[in-house]
Design an enzyme around this catalytic site. Structure first.
Site, PDB file in Angstrom:
ATOM      1  N   GLY A  91       0.837  -1.209   0.000  1.00  0.00           N
ATOM      2  CA  GLY A  91       0.000   0.000   0.000  1.00  0.00           C
ATOM      3  C   GLY A  91       0.862   1.246   0.000  1.00  0.00           C
ATOM      4  O   GLY A  91       2.075   1.179   0.231  1.00  0.00           O
ATOM      5  N   LYS A 114       4.483  12.352  -3.158  1.00  0.00           N
ATOM      6  CA  LYS A 114       5.351  11.281  -2.652  1.00  0.00           C
ATOM      7  C   LYS A 114       6.247  11.861  -1.572  1.00  0.00           C
ATOM      8  O   LYS A 114       6.943  12.848  -1.813  1.00  0.00           O
ATOM      9  CB  LYS A 114       6.194  10.716  -3.808  1.00  0.00           C
ATOM     10  CG  LYS A 114       7.088   9.547  -3.440  1.00  0.00           C
ATOM     11  CD  LYS A 114       7.611   8.879  -4.693  1.00  0.00           C
ATOM     12  CE  LYS A 114       8.522   7.708  -4.380  1.00  0.00           C
ATOM     13  NZ  LYS A 114       8.919   6.988  -5.593  1.00  0.00           N
ATOM     14  N   ASP A 253       4.405  -4.940  -7.329  1.00  0.00           N
ATOM     15  CA  ASP A 253       3.780  -3.676  -6.919  1.00  0.00           C
ATOM     16  C   ASP A 253       4.358  -2.495  -7.691  1.00  0.00           C
ATOM     17  O   ASP A 253       3.811  -1.393  -7.647  1.00  0.00           O
ATOM     18  CB  ASP A 253       3.942  -3.446  -5.411  1.00  0.00           C
ATOM     19  CG  ASP A 253       5.386  -3.618  -4.960  1.00  0.00           C
ATOM     20  OD1 ASP A 253       5.928  -4.719  -5.148  1.00  0.00           O
ATOM     21  OD2 ASP A 253       5.971  -2.664  -4.443  1.00  0.00           O
ATOM     22  N   ASN A 254       5.475  -2.719  -8.371  1.00  0.00           N
ATOM     23  CA  ASN A 254       6.082  -1.645  -9.156  1.00  0.00           C
ATOM     24  C   ASN A 254       5.842  -1.838 -10.640  1.00  0.00           C
ATOM     25  O   ASN A 254       6.563  -1.281 -11.471  1.00  0.00           O
ATOM     26  CB  ASN A 254       7.583  -1.572  -8.870  1.00  0.00           C
ATOM     27  CG  ASN A 254       7.854  -1.117  -7.445  1.00  0.00           C
ATOM     28  OD1 ASN A 254       7.027  -0.449  -6.839  1.00  0.00           O
ATOM     29  ND2 ASN A 254       9.003  -1.492  -6.918  1.00  0.00           N
TER      30      ASN A 254
HETATM   31  P1  AMP Z   1       9.282   0.654  -2.960  1.00  0.00           P
HETATM   32  O1  AMP Z   1      10.451  -0.208  -2.682  1.00  0.00           O
HETATM   33  O2  AMP Z   1       9.606   2.116  -3.116  1.00  0.00           O
HETATM   34  O3  AMP Z   1       8.449   0.142  -4.100  1.00  0.00           O
HETATM   35  O4  AMP Z   1       8.357   0.617  -1.664  1.00  0.00           O
HETATM   36  C1  AMP Z   1       7.831  -0.569  -1.160  1.00  0.00           C
HETATM   37  C2  AMP Z   1       6.798  -0.274  -0.107  1.00  0.00           C
HETATM   38  O5  AMP Z   1       7.381   0.422   0.987  1.00  0.00           O
HETATM   39  C3  AMP Z   1       5.643   0.580  -0.589  1.00  0.00           C
HETATM   40  O6  AMP Z   1       4.481   0.120   0.038  1.00  0.00           O
HETATM   41  C4  AMP Z   1       6.019   1.949  -0.102  1.00  0.00           C
HETATM   42  O7  AMP Z   1       4.892   2.778   0.064  1.00  0.00           O
HETATM   43  C5  AMP Z   1       6.689   1.638   1.222  1.00  0.00           C
HETATM   44  N1  AMP Z   1       7.648   2.665   1.645  1.00  0.00           N
HETATM   45  C6  AMP Z   1       8.828   2.985   1.064  1.00  0.00           C
HETATM   46  N2  AMP Z   1       9.443   3.972   1.742  1.00  0.00           N
HETATM   47  C7  AMP Z   1       8.641   4.306   2.774  1.00  0.00           C
HETATM   48  C8  AMP Z   1       8.707   5.258   3.848  1.00  0.00           C
HETATM   49  N3  AMP Z   1       9.740   6.074   4.002  1.00  0.00           N
HETATM   50  N4  AMP Z   1       7.672   5.293   4.710  1.00  0.00           N
HETATM   51  C9  AMP Z   1       6.613   4.484   4.595  1.00  0.00           C
HETATM   52  N5  AMP Z   1       6.505   3.571   3.615  1.00  0.00           N
HETATM   53  C10 AMP Z   1       7.482   3.476   2.709  1.00  0.00           C
HETATM   54 MG    MG Z   2       6.920   0.945  -5.141  1.00  0.00          MG
END
Ligand code: AMP
Ligand code: MG
Length: 487
Positions: A91, A114, A253-254
């Protein structure tokens, strides 16, 4: 069309038509002292936003999440995903959807912040983002767009005046991101794992309405949806391969349903051609290396197809058969897109039986002689075959003879070939050392001029200006480069 609100905002909130399990209403967490450091004027005007918007103090407050644009009902989206193969609930942990802007052309695009604070899905995270990575996403996503690769876009970056803590203390920032939607393979996985079939159906219907409206007329709309997504992803990943783009974190998710590139975390561009290239510090197994991007896309699409099974047929066996048949098309589709693009990179207008081998032979020689990916195609375009070991090799000389013969088989002039190659081979890509230089000046010295110049040169990668020729220079030596996730 008249925009509904002041300064060109024209927001709707169609995501809220989905069942409530798909989102949580969440307001951005205000920040102390927002300062606008980058604004994308061209994108803003294509969205129908007022030119003067940026001059208003409100704009900065809106880009920072301190104030909502009129018409916004902010929410965080729920989704799941396979991260490096392991399935989890995710999420929007640090992202908030403000709404969908209806552009002057009548298109619907998500407007997101973001780094705008914690949400229900933040788990242990702080919901925040650092300035370097947000500028990096801005720079690379805009470069991808200019390279004609479907991608999310970047509208603005503000600094927050607040520090965030990673390994060290870093300046906080917020990015305003624009996308044709943020529906992901992971959104469907979430529906399949935690929703009822009716939730899944609502999501599929919403997706069809938003991205593939013609599919409603298909004999089997959900199967047609699957096929469309497979096609879009095959086309997208082929486009990545043409410029040496390595996404770095192709978790489900990406991966968007729209076929846009999303999530510029550890991505980077390859210099020397090597299928095994991987930049991400956490990708120790090379799961998401350059050469694995097509099979990983196929794997992710298989996860997508699995979620659709209940909608494909009541008889599970038959549903699986339909899904498998659609998925089996992926390698052929990908290869067709790939070969089509490689032909253009090599100035070939027609299709001949030996083309696949001709392209592969070149890549093999490039790999063996450690040739720079972008510069090899530039040298071929401008017939400047000097300065690289590759060009003095027997393999290359033989290949070049074959290629010349092949070009003679088509009824096209040298000029035609030159023009096609010029518009298929970029003069400039966001090379890692250039990106780092630009970010360092901005983050360490509050000097945005390096970033501005680089963005300007990246905005027309097929112009082949004199100045862009400078960018063919490689860092000496081509140092190993590492990128990081979760920044
Ligand atoms: P990502 O690796 O950027 O695709 O992120 C994977 C998951 O981690 C996603 O659900 C992001 O929303 C969450 N996420 C990444 N960085 C943060 C953060 N600093 N605070 C809260 N959630 C995060
Ligand atoms: Mg992501």
């Amino acid at each position: 069309m008249e925009n509904k609100y002041e300064l060109g905002w024209n927001l709707e909130n169609s995501y809220m038509e989905l069942p409530p399990i798909f989102y949580t209403k969440t307001r951005p967490t205000p920040v102390q002292e927002p300062k606008l450091v980058r604004f994308n004027k061209v994108l803003a005007s294509s969205l129908g936003l007022d030119e003067d918007l940026v001059k208003t103090e409100d704009a900065t407050q809106i880009f920072a999440g301190n104030k909502l644009p009129e018409g916004s009902i902010p929410l965080a989206q729920a989704y799941a995903g396979h991260q490096f193969g392991g399935f989890t609930m995710l999420g929007d942990g640090r992202v908030i959807l403000l709404g969908e802007q209806i552009t002057p052309k009548g298109e619907r695009v998500d407007i997101q912040l973001k780094g705008s604070g914690r949400t229900k899905y933040s788990r242990g995270g702080d919901g925040r983002a650092a300035l370097g990575p947000m500028l990096r996403e801005y720079l690379i996503s805009e470069a991808m767009h200019a390279l004609d690769i479907p991608t999310t876009r970047s509208l603005a970056v503000v600094t927050t005046g607040e520090a965030i803590f990673r390994e060290t203390k870093l300046p906080g920032a917020i990015l305003m991101r624009v996308a044709s939607s943020h529906l992901r393979v992971g959104t469907f996985q979430y529906a399949a794992a935690w929703g009822e079939v009716e939730d899944l159906r609502a999501l599929a219907d919403y997706t069809i309405k938003r991205h593939f409206p013609k599919v409603t007329q298909a004999e089997h709309p959900y199967l047609a949806l699957l096929k469309k997504v497979i096609r879009r992803q095959a086309s997208l990943v082929a486009k990545w391969q043409f410029v040496g783009f390595i996404h770095g974190v192709m978790n489900t998710d990406n991966m968007t349903i729209s076929g846009e590139t999303i999530d510029y975390g550890p991505c980077a561009f390859m210099n020397t051609f090597d299928s095994n290239t991987v930049f991400s510090s956490i990708d120790t197994g090379g799961r998401y290396k350059y050469g694995n991007q097509p099979p990983i896309a196929h794997w992710n699409l298989t996860r997508f197809a699995e979620t659709l099974l209940p909608l494909l047929d009541e008889d599970e066996k038959h549903a699986i058969k339909l899904a498998e048949d659609a998925l089996d098309e992926f390698p052929r589709l990908f290869n067709a897109f790939w070969l089509d693009g490689m032909r253009r990179k090599l100035g070939m207008f027609t299709e001949e039986p030996g083309d696949q081998e001709l392209c592969q032979d070149l890549l093999q020689a490039m790999g063996k002689y450690e040739a720079d990916f972008t510069n090899t195609f530039l040298a071929l375009t401008f017939n400047r075959l000097e300065g690289m070991t590759l060009f003095h090799s027997e393999e290359f000389k033989n290949w070049h003879k074959q290629w010349t013969k092949r070009l003679e088989q088509q009824e096209k002039t040298e000029d035609d070939v030159f023009e096609l190659m010029k518009k298929s081979n970029p003069a400039i890509i966001p090379r890692n050392h250039l990106v780092e230089e630009a970010l360092e000046a901005a983050v360490e010295s509050d000097d945005y001029s390096v970033l501005e110049n680089l963005l300007a040169d990246l905005s027309e990668p097929f112009a082949h200006t004199k100045k862009q020729a400078e960018y063919a220079k490689l860092p000496v030596p081509t140092t190993p480069y590492q990128t990081f996730c979760g920044t």
